[in-house]
Design an enzyme around this catalytic site. Structure first.
Site: not given
Ligand code: KIV
Length: 264
Positions: A113, A182
């Protein structure tokens, strides 16, 4: 061997659950619970959680390799994503591919990621072309804390909102198999989730995402973090502290070890 399309269920109505994990012992519990968890993330949040730093910037490729190896030993059957740490992919496409390759070779996660959008599209494309699945990460990207000036919700202003939406589309086009969003407003996360074919995993991004991720120590209540987006599923902090206190009392009062815990 994992086939991403088998393990990471693309938009089939079932939500994806992801949690961070950094060590062997906890990973063995994920292995036991493999039907109840879809993805382990060896996050660079280990900078905060394991190393006690105030940010993730000091995490090295070697740290990620060390912790991913520990986790894969404990949970070989759980799909595991390893974070690419700060400055392991930003410098150039070549460096990004090289470091993604080193992480894959040495610790064998199932994917990597990395944070960011349009700035790293070429890096991401080349990593994927090299045979490494990539998960994207947009919104509050903690590696950019010094540009943001803190860990505040992103995407509230219209320019930034548009940028995050565009970046999500660019990442999907570049071939990432999933995106973490996020700390963005729920309606923005919903819009992005609806506009993408790949699964969107949220943290502080509302319930409409295709899945959720939390830091394990936060959700187990092992710290005093009081983030709005965290739900504490246990209060391990007090359980552990009480156990240490009881042990200390037993040792000091000659109550441990007992006969059953001693050899003849
Ligand atoms: O490093 C990490 O734990 C993460 C999650 C918060 C998504 O990136």
């Amino acid at each position: 061997m994992f086939k991403i399309s088998d393990n990471i269920k693309y938009k089939n109505g079932k939500k994806l659950s992801m949690l961070t994990c950094y060590d062997y012992t906890m990973a063995t519990m994920f292995e036991k619970m493999k039907n109840n968890i879809d993805i382990i993330l060896v996050g660079d949040s280990l900078g905060n959680v394991i190393q006690g730093e105030g940010d993730t910037l000091g995490v090295e490729v070697d740290d990620i390799i060390y912790h991913t190896k520990c986790v894969k030993k404990g949970a070989p059957s759980v799909f595991t994503v390893a974070d690419m740490p700060f400055m392991s992919y930003q410098i150039s496409v070549e460096k990004a591919v090289e470091n993604a390759g080193i992480i894959m070779k040495k610790s064998k996660p199932n994917a990597v990621k990395l944070e960011g959008g349009r700035e790293y599209i070429e890096h991401i494309k080349k990593i994927i072309l090299s045979g490494i699945p990539v998960m994207g990460h947009l919104g509050l990207t903690p590696q950019s804390v010094n540009v943001f000036g803190g860990y505040n919700v992103r995407g509230r202003l219209s320019d930034e909102r548009e940028k995050i939406k565009e970046d999500a589309l660019l990442l999907e086009k570049a071939g990432v198999f999933s995106i973490v969003l996020e700390c963005i407003p729920s309606d923005l996360a919903q819009e992005i989730t609806n506009s993408l074919k790949i699964p969107v995993i949220g943290i502080g991004a509302g319930v409409e995402c295709d899945g959720q991720v939390l830091v394990l120590q936060d959700m187990l209540g092992m710290n005093n973090n009081k983030f709005k987006f965290v739900r504490k599923y246990a209060e391990l902090d007090s359980i552990i502290c009480n156990s240490i206190k009881k042990y200390d009392e037993d040792v000091k009062n000659n109550k441990f070890p007992g006969k059953d815990e001693s050899f003849v």
